[in-house]
Design a protein around this motif. Structure first.
Motif, short mmCIF file in Angstrom:
data_model
loop_
_atom_site.label_atom_id
_atom_site.label_comp_id
_atom_site.label_asym_id
_atom_site.label_seq_id
_atom_site.Cartn_x
_atom_site.Cartn_y
_atom_site.Cartn_z
N TRP A 353 1.08 -1.68 -0.23
CA TRP A 353 -0.02 0.21 0.50
C TRP A 353 0.71 1.01 0.24
O TRP A 353 2.10 1.04 0.48
CB TRP A 353 -0.68 0.38 1.23
N ARG A 354 0.23 2.30 -0.36
CA ARG A 354 0.93 3.65 -0.44
C ARG A 354 0.46 5.00 -0.05
O ARG A 354 -1.11 5.09 -0.24
CB ARG A 354 1.38 4.23 -1.89
N ILE A 355 0.57 6.01 1.15
CA ILE A 355 0.55 6.64 1.31
C ILE A 355 1.04 8.21 0.89
O ILE A 355 1.51 7.83 1.92
CB ILE A 355 -0.04 7.15 2.99
N GLU A 356 0.27 8.57 0.24
CA GLU A 356 1.39 9.48 -0.33
C GLU A 356 0.90 11.07 -0.63
O GLU A 356 -0.59 11.00 -1.20
CB GLU A 356 2.22 9.40 -1.73
N ASN A 357 1.67 12.22 -0.67
CA ASN A 357 1.37 13.52 -0.90
C ASN A 357 0.19 14.05 -0.19
O ASN A 357 -0.36 14.57 -1.08
CB ASN A 357 1.38 13.41 -2.29
N ASN A 358 -0.57 13.64 0.64
CA ASN A 358 -1.19 13.65 1.50
C ASN A 358 -1.46 14.97 2.75
O ASN A 358 -0.07 15.28 3.24
CB ASN A 358 -2.23 12.86 2.59
N LYS A 359 -2.22 15.88 2.56
CA LYS A 359 -2.10 16.88 3.92
C LYS A 359 -2.67 16.92 5.02
O LYS A 359 -4.15 16.72 4.80
CB LYS A 359 -1.61 18.33 3.22
N PHE A 360 -2.72 16.57 5.85
CA PHE A 360 -3.28 16.31 7.30
C PHE A 360 -3.87 17.37 8.09
O PHE A 360 -2.17 17.71 8.32
CB PHE A 360 -2.61 14.73 8.52
N ASN A 361 -4.58 17.86 8.19
CA ASN A 361 -4.51 19.05 9.55
C ASN A 361 -5.67 18.33 10.87
O ASN A 361 -7.01 18.09 10.22
CB ASN A 361 -5.56 20.03 8.81
#
Length: 662
Positions: A353-361
């Motif tokens: 799996w990949r978790i990429e280039n996300n923005k978490f606020n």
């Protein structure tokens, strides 16, 4: 626009005047057998036969097929006797007309089946008239080959059954430019399968608009509004199910705000859910989620989410906005994940799996448990994951599993745990090129002062990370056979004390022994008045076989290193200097010596020397004789006199473990 025909038929006499009180009779062609007509298009109100015209020579006359028409004036004198037909009777194409006559082809009141000249395929390709009355589909029981079976016998009194069979009618080709928006009704309902599309470029193949549009399904195809008010959850689920049923495909989310109910959206295998723009395509919770706003359960593999904002609305719930349970081969990328109460993404079991280039606020950083990304093995093994290029503000990540790459993430402002935490029992992590700064200064609910990286994974690499201005340490490692290489840690410990890099010891199996710490730079810009105590320290004397080499640990608050264990291969900083010297003649039992200035040399340092020429059996030794000064001496115990010319004495001054600042 088109000319609209008169609603009533107008008849005139021989003089061109209205045929007042005249009559019009309708018969089967070649006979005087009456053929019915009607006052309405549905054929429910029958006319008299002949039809009596009013004082204006007018009447309502509807019919179907071919008629013998006899028109007479009020005195019974025939005006004309001609064959006529309805406007559709003469249309051509693949239409086949079949005529069945009572007494010859069927028996009224008895016959329920007719044999057609061609097979229509289905009842939708049939138009049936009893005399001139159209028959609805409910009059048909079945169509099998050329056999037409009615639901009941052909009624008594019917003289003729006319059947039209076919699917298209040739009406000619409209002239160029004549079919426009203005000439087509808004409710025309032209099927997209009847319109073609041809891509520009050599070799392009023509296909229907329906086929072209089916390349991507839109949630609006299934009723989504995106108006910020309507619950669009079901539309999303229907669109995803349609893509999955087709063997996989893309589900497009146009710009808008889509309200999602607590049960949420379920991802299915081989489906990509993607938005037009991550900041303009918003999925917003309308209440606290109970199952996740977008979830994927075991068996849902090979899916992806891209370019959406997932907004939890800050509703109180411990359920992640995006939970997965045993899913494999998926990715979540280029999304904004915000206003979650505890977890942004909760990944429980799964591989590749990949978790990429996300923005978490995270709206309000908290001392209680919260993670932008939480990866757990409670639902099964986790492996072969990539966490890369994410920006996490106010919350951090806690990862379990094996063979995980964590790289190029930017984490700031969290108050719980470490910016990057890898759990006990994990292994083979690569934590590379991340930035962790501004972790909270107060102990969290677990009494941990937030630190940059806390890695308990064995056989791992922690390299080229930047950790600074955190409440606790910069980097802690507690997994054996770990390489800590090329990291920069500065100004940590702002919560009351911490060090740049710390080797941890939890128990005999979970500790930082057999590891390498090399090429790191750890300092405090405020030196002795700063907050970062040491460049490196170990937690206790039970740690063993840690290689410490080629680091720069100068300018920390308390000291360079603080090493407790006795089985350590520590290569501390080394100073070098040289001076020209001529020993001259040295008799047996005598010596000759000198000194050199070497900044940083202190009592307790180890001094190694070399001579540029043949020592002729003389011993050469040196020591730190005062701060910043190294003394040396040639000693002759050879039993004979030795003579030397000029040469160079070189000195290497090595710092001991736990050496003081210099």
């Amino acid at each position: 626009m088109q000319l609209i025909p008169n609603a009533k038929q107008q008849f005139i006499d021989q003089n061109g005047l209205p045929l007042a009180s005249g009559t019009v009779g309708f018969y089967f062609p070649g006979t005087l057998n009456a053929k019915p007509t009607y006052q309405d298009a549905a054929g429910t109100i029958a006319n008299t036969n002949p039809v009596t015209l009013d004082s204006r020579g007018q009447a309502l006359i509807w019919g179907s097929g071919v008629y013998r028409q006899i028109v007479k004036d009020g005195s019974g004198v025939t005006i004309w006797d001609q064959v006529t037909e309805d406007p559709n009777a003469g249309l051509t194409g693949n239409i086949t007309d079949a005529k069945f006559v009572a007494g010859t082809d069927f028996t009224p009141g008895t016959t329920t089946q007719l044999t057609l000249p061609v097979a229509p395929g289905s009842s939708t390709n049939l138009w049936i008239f009893f005399d001139a009355a159209f028959q609805a589909d409910d009059q048909i029981s079945s169509v099998s080959g050329t056999t037409l079976t009615f639901a009941s016998p052909i009624p008594i009194g019917v003289q003729e059954v006319n059947v039209k069979i076919g699917t298209t009618i040739a009406v000619g080709i409209p002239a160029a430019g004549t079919v426009t928006d203005a000439t087509v009704s808004a409710g025309a309902g032209i099927d997209s399968s009847k319109l073609s599309f041809l891509q520009t470029g050599s070799g392009a193949k023509r296909r229907s608009i329906q086929s072209r549009l089916a390349d991507s399904i839109s949630v609006k195809d299934f009723g989504a509004k995106g108006d910020g008010t309507t619950d669009d959850t079901d539309a999303f689920n229907l669109a995803i199910a349609a893509a999955n049923a087709a063997g996989g495909g893309s589900v497009y989310v146009p710009v808008g705000t889509y309200m999602i109910k607590p049960t949420g959206i379920s991802m299915l295998s081989n489906v990509l859910l993607y938005g037009a723009d991550a900041f303009a395509c918003v999925l917003k919770a309308n209440a606290a989620t109970t199952s996740g706003m977008i979830s994927a359960q075991s068996g849902a593999n090979g899916w992806g989410i891209r370019g959406l904002t997932i907004d939890g609305g800050d509703f109180v719930t411990s359920i992640p906005l995006i939970p997965t349970n045993g899913a494999n081969d998926f990715f979540i990328e280029d999304c904004v994940i915000q206003k979650f109460n505890v977890f942004g993404i909760g990944l429980n079991g799964g591989s590749r799996w990949r978790i990429e280039n996300n923005k978490f606020n995270f709206t309000t950083p908290a001392l209680t448990q919260n993670q932008a990304l939480n990866v757990s093995i409670s639902g099964g093994a986790v492996s072969e994951g990539i966490i890369r290029g994410n920006v996490m503000t106010g919350s951090a990540m806690d990862i379990a599993g094996s063979q995980i790459l964590i790289s190029d993430n930017f984490i700031s402002g969290w108050k719980f745990g470490a910016g990057i935490t890898t759990e006990f029992g994990t292994e083979e992590f690569q934590i590379i090129g991340n930035v962790c700064f501004g972790g909270g200064t107060l102990p969290d609910v677990n009494s941990t002062v937030p630190l940059g990286i806390e890695c308990w994974a064995t056989r791992s690499v922690i390299a080229n990370n930047l950790c600074y201005s955190n409440g606790g340490d910069g980097i802690d490692f507690g997994g054996q056979y770990t390489s800590v290489i090329g990291n920069v840690c500065f100004n940590n410990g702002v919560g009351g004390g911490g060090s740049g890099i710390v080797a941890r010891y939890a128990n005999a199996g979970q500790n930082g022994s057999n590891s390498t710490v090399s090429g790191n730079t750890c300092f405090d810009t405020n030196g002795a008045s700063g907050t970062q105590n040491y460049g490196y320290r170990d937690e206790n004397a039970s740690l063993a076989r840690i290689t410490i080499s080629s680091n720069n640990f100068t300018n920390n608050k308390t000291g360079q290193v603080n090493v407790s264990n006795v089985i350590t291969d520590a290569r501390m900083p080394e100073l070098q200097g040289s001076v020209p010297f001529t020993p001259g003649t040295i008799t047996n039992g005598s010596s000759a010596g000198g000194s050199m200035g070497l900044t940083g040399a202190q009592f307790g340092d180890t001094v190694e020397l070399s001579w540029s020429n043949d020592q002729q059996g003389n011993k050469l030794f040196g020591w730190v004789s005062s701060a910043n000064t190294v003394s040396f001496r040639f000693e002759n115990n050879t039993g004979a006199t030795t003579s030397f010319g000029g040469g160079t004495v070189r000195a290497w001054v090595k710092k001991p473990i736990n050496y003081p600042t210099f």
